[in-house]
Each structure stands twice: as C-alpha cells, then as structure tokens.
Scaffold this motif. Structure first.
Motif, PDB file in Angstrom:
ATOM      1  N   LEU A  62      20.247  32.972 135.102  1.00 36.42           N
ATOM      2  CA  LEU A  62      20.766  34.333 135.310  1.00 36.42           C
ATOM      3  C   LEU A  62      20.155  35.301 134.302  1.00 36.42           C
ATOM      4  O   LEU A  62      19.776  36.426 134.652  1.00 36.42           O
ATOM      5  CB  LEU A  62      22.296  34.346 135.193  1.00 36.42           C
ATOM      6  N   ASP A  63      20.055  34.861 133.043  1.00 37.68           N
ATOM      7  CA  ASP A  63      19.435  35.696 132.010  1.00 37.68           C
ATOM      8  C   ASP A  63      17.944  35.883 132.279  1.00 37.68           C
ATOM      9  O   ASP A  63      17.386  36.942 131.975  1.00 37.68           O
ATOM     10  CB  ASP A  63      19.644  35.093 130.624  1.00 37.68           C
ATOM     11  N   ILE A  64      17.304  34.877 132.831  1.00 40.51           N
ATOM     12  CA  ILE A  64      15.875  34.992 133.163  1.00 40.51           C
ATOM     13  C   ILE A  64      15.680  36.089 134.210  1.00 40.51           C
ATOM     14  O   ILE A  64      14.755  36.898 134.097  1.00 40.51           O
ATOM     15  CB  ILE A  64      15.302  33.644 133.632  1.00 40.51           C
ATOM     16  N   ASP A  65      16.556  36.138 135.205  1.00 42.23           N
ATOM     17  CA  ASP A  65      16.468  37.220 136.203  1.00 42.23           C
ATOM     18  C   ASP A  65      16.654  38.579 135.543  1.00 42.23           C
ATOM     19  O   ASP A  65      15.926  39.532 135.846  1.00 42.23           O
ATOM     20  CB  ASP A  65      17.518  37.036 137.299  1.00 42.23           C
ATOM     21  N   LEU A  85       7.769  32.991 135.208  1.00 41.10           N
ATOM     22  CA  LEU A  85       9.089  33.302 134.666  1.00 41.10           C
ATOM     23  C   LEU A  85      10.086  33.527 135.803  1.00 41.10           C
ATOM     24  O   LEU A  85      11.194  32.978 135.793  1.00 41.10           O
ATOM     25  CB  LEU A  85       9.020  34.550 133.775  1.00 41.10           C
ATOM     26  N   ASN A  86       9.691  34.292 136.802  1.00 38.36           N
ATOM     27  CA  ASN A  86      10.558  34.582 137.935  1.00 38.36           C
ATOM     28  C   ASN A  86      10.968  33.306 138.671  1.00 38.36           C
ATOM     29  O   ASN A  86      12.094  33.186 139.139  1.00 38.36           O
ATOM     30  CB  ASN A  86       9.866  35.552 138.888  1.00 38.36           C
ATOM     31  N   SER A  87      10.052  32.341 138.747  1.00 35.53           N
ATOM     32  CA  SER A  87      10.357  31.092 139.456  1.00 35.53           C
ATOM     33  C   SER A  87      11.392  30.245 138.719  1.00 35.53           C
ATOM     34  O   SER A  87      11.917  29.291 139.282  1.00 35.53           O
ATOM     35  CB  SER A  87       9.077  30.283 139.668  1.00 35.53           C
ATOM     36  N   PHE A 104      22.749  23.280 141.767  1.00 39.32           N
ATOM     37  CA  PHE A 104      22.079  24.178 140.820  1.00 39.32           C
ATOM     38  C   PHE A 104      23.120  24.967 140.059  1.00 39.32           C
ATOM     39  O   PHE A 104      24.018  25.549 140.655  1.00 39.32           O
ATOM     40  CB  PHE A 104      21.131  25.118 141.577  1.00 39.32           C
ATOM     41  N   ASP A 105      23.011  24.995 138.736  1.00 38.43           N
ATOM     42  CA  ASP A 105      23.919  25.748 137.870  1.00 38.43           C
ATOM     43  C   ASP A 105      23.136  26.897 137.240  1.00 38.43           C
ATOM     44  O   ASP A 105      22.338  26.691 136.323  1.00 38.43           O
ATOM     45  CB  ASP A 105      24.497  24.828 136.789  1.00 38.43           C
ATOM     46  N   ALA A 106      23.342  28.104 137.739  1.00 34.51           N
ATOM     47  CA  ALA A 106      22.602  29.276 137.276  1.00 34.51           C
ATOM     48  C   ALA A 106      22.982  29.712 135.873  1.00 34.51           C
ATOM     49  O   ALA A 106      22.272  30.507 135.258  1.00 34.51           O
ATOM     50  CB  ALA A 106      22.805  30.438 138.240  1.00 34.51           C
ATOM     51  N   ALA A 107      24.095  29.203 135.343  1.00 37.73           N
ATOM     52  CA  ALA A 107      24.528  29.591 134.005  1.00 37.73           C
ATOM     53  C   ALA A 107      24.088  28.589 132.938  1.00 37.73           C
ATOM     54  O   ALA A 107      24.251  28.855 131.748  1.00 37.73           O
ATOM     55  CB  ALA A 107      26.042  29.741 133.975  1.00 37.73           C
ATOM     56  N   ARG A 108      23.531  27.457 133.350  1.00 36.84           N
ATOM     57  CA  ARG A 108      23.137  26.423 132.387  1.00 36.84           C
ATOM     58  C   ARG A 108      21.857  26.839 131.660  1.00 36.84           C
ATOM     59  O   ARG A 108      20.811  27.024 132.273  1.00 36.84           O
ATOM     60  CB  ARG A 108      22.905  25.105 133.117  1.00 36.84           C
ATOM     61  N   PRO A 109      21.914  26.973 130.330  1.00 36.01           N
ATOM     62  CA  PRO A 109      20.729  27.419 129.588  1.00 36.01           C
ATOM     63  C   PRO A 109      19.640  26.343 129.537  1.00 36.01           C
ATOM     64  O   PRO A 109      19.916  25.147 129.624  1.00 36.01           O
ATOM     65  CB  PRO A 109      21.251  27.709 128.189  1.00 36.01           C
ATOM     66  N   MET A 110      18.419  26.832 129.419  1.00 40.13           N
ATOM     67  CA  MET A 110      17.269  25.947 129.265  1.00 40.13           C
ATOM     68  C   MET A 110      16.371  26.489 128.162  1.00 40.13           C
ATOM     69  O   MET A 110      16.470  27.646 127.777  1.00 40.13           O
ATOM     70  CB  MET A 110      16.505  25.810 130.579  1.00 40.13           C
TER      71      MET A 110
END
Length: 185
Positions: A62-65, A85-87, A104-110
């Motif tokens: 989500l932060d990447i978006d 980055l967008n991918s 898929f967990d959009a909030a999980r940091p990487m």
C-alpha cells in the motif's frame, strides 16, 4: 523582452537611476517577497524527498502505491525502475493475486533493498544480467540535486557513526554496480 516605445507600455528596462526607476524596482522586489507561495524545490529535490520519506527496508505494498503516486506527482518519469516499483505495489499485486487465487496481504511490509540484493545475487549465480535490479537498487536511493553545503564550522561525522538507511542503500547500489563490472554477462 525589449523596450519598445511603440506599444504604449512603459519600458521594462528603464533606468533605475531615476527615483521613478528605483521605486519600480523596490515595488517589484516587495511584490516578489510578499508572495504567499514559497519558492518550490527542484524536481530532483522533490523526488529525493519522496524517497526519503519511506522506509524502503520495511514498506508495505500500500505504501509502495502511495510512493509511486507521490513520485509521479513530484515529476519522476516512469522508467523501468519505476515500473518495477509499481509491480510491487498493492494495486498490481492485488490483481495478480486475484488472477492466481493466491492470498495477498497489502499491509505486510517488505524490504525492497533486500529483494533487490537477492535478485542481483540470483541473476549473477545463474549467469544472467543483474542490470535491471542494480538500476532499481540505485533508483531507490534518494539523490538530491543540490547537496547541502559543507560548513567549515560543522564538524565532520565520526567514522564510527552508523550511516543512514538511505546512505546505506546508496552504498549497496554502488557495490552492486561495481560487482556487475567485475562479472559482465
């Protein structure tokens, strides 16, 4: 612009030695200084500020978006590293998860830095090109267009001081690029 007396307008570059000329210069200067809007930073400075505002070692899709959108708004051209980055963002990965049926967990940091380093290592181990991942790693490091001037009064940072995360990313990118020159494929 030229001083053209035929237009009926007062010449722009009339003498500033006269009292009227001095008054025009002073009025223009006061008008400029009293503007409500601030002078905007350059595009490279805006881009560097956006990159620096995210912890790229713990960033969620989500932060990447949000980062991608902020970079585009700041003037970053959509290049290969931007597409990579967008991918990794929630919108792209969410669609991919819906297609494949994988959770898929959009909030999980990487850790984007670790991902890039791992992909560089894999590419080199397999004899492939790591150039796109090296470019991505270099892209992640914010690079301001105008470095801050070094003050003679400010002491240099001690060598034992730990580098900032962004400085560390820059060092990793340089190391990866140096490794690519040693292992061209």
């Amino acid at each position: 612009m030229q001083n053209d007396p035929t237009t009926g307008q007062a010449p722009i570059f009339s003498s500033v030695r006269s009292e009227a000329g001095k008054a025009r210069v002073k009025a223009a200067l006061n008008g400029f200084q009293s503007r409500p809007d601030k002078v905007q930073p350059s595009i490279p400075d805006k881009i560097a500020a956006v990159k620096a505002s995210f912890d790229l070692t713990a960033v969620s899709p989500l932060d990447i978006d949000r980062m991608f959108d902020a970079l585009v708004e700041a003037g970053q051209p959509v290049t290969a590293p931007m597409l990579l980055l967008n991918s990794m963002g929630a919108a792209f990965r969410g669609r991919l998860a819906a297609i494949t049926g994988n959770p898929f967990d959009a909030a999980r940091p990487m850790d984007l830095v670790a991902v890039a380093k791992l992909q560089i290592q894999r590419a080199r181990k397999q004899g492939g090109s790591s150039a796109s991942w090296e470019a991505f790693l270099a892209f992640l490091a914010p690079q301001a267009a105008t470095p801050a001037p070094v003050s003679a009064a400010a002491p240099a940072a001690p060598l034992t001081e730990k580098p900032t995360p962004m400085a560390h990313i820059g060092q990793l990118a340089q190391t990866a690029q140096a490794g690519a020159q040693m292992h061209p494929h």
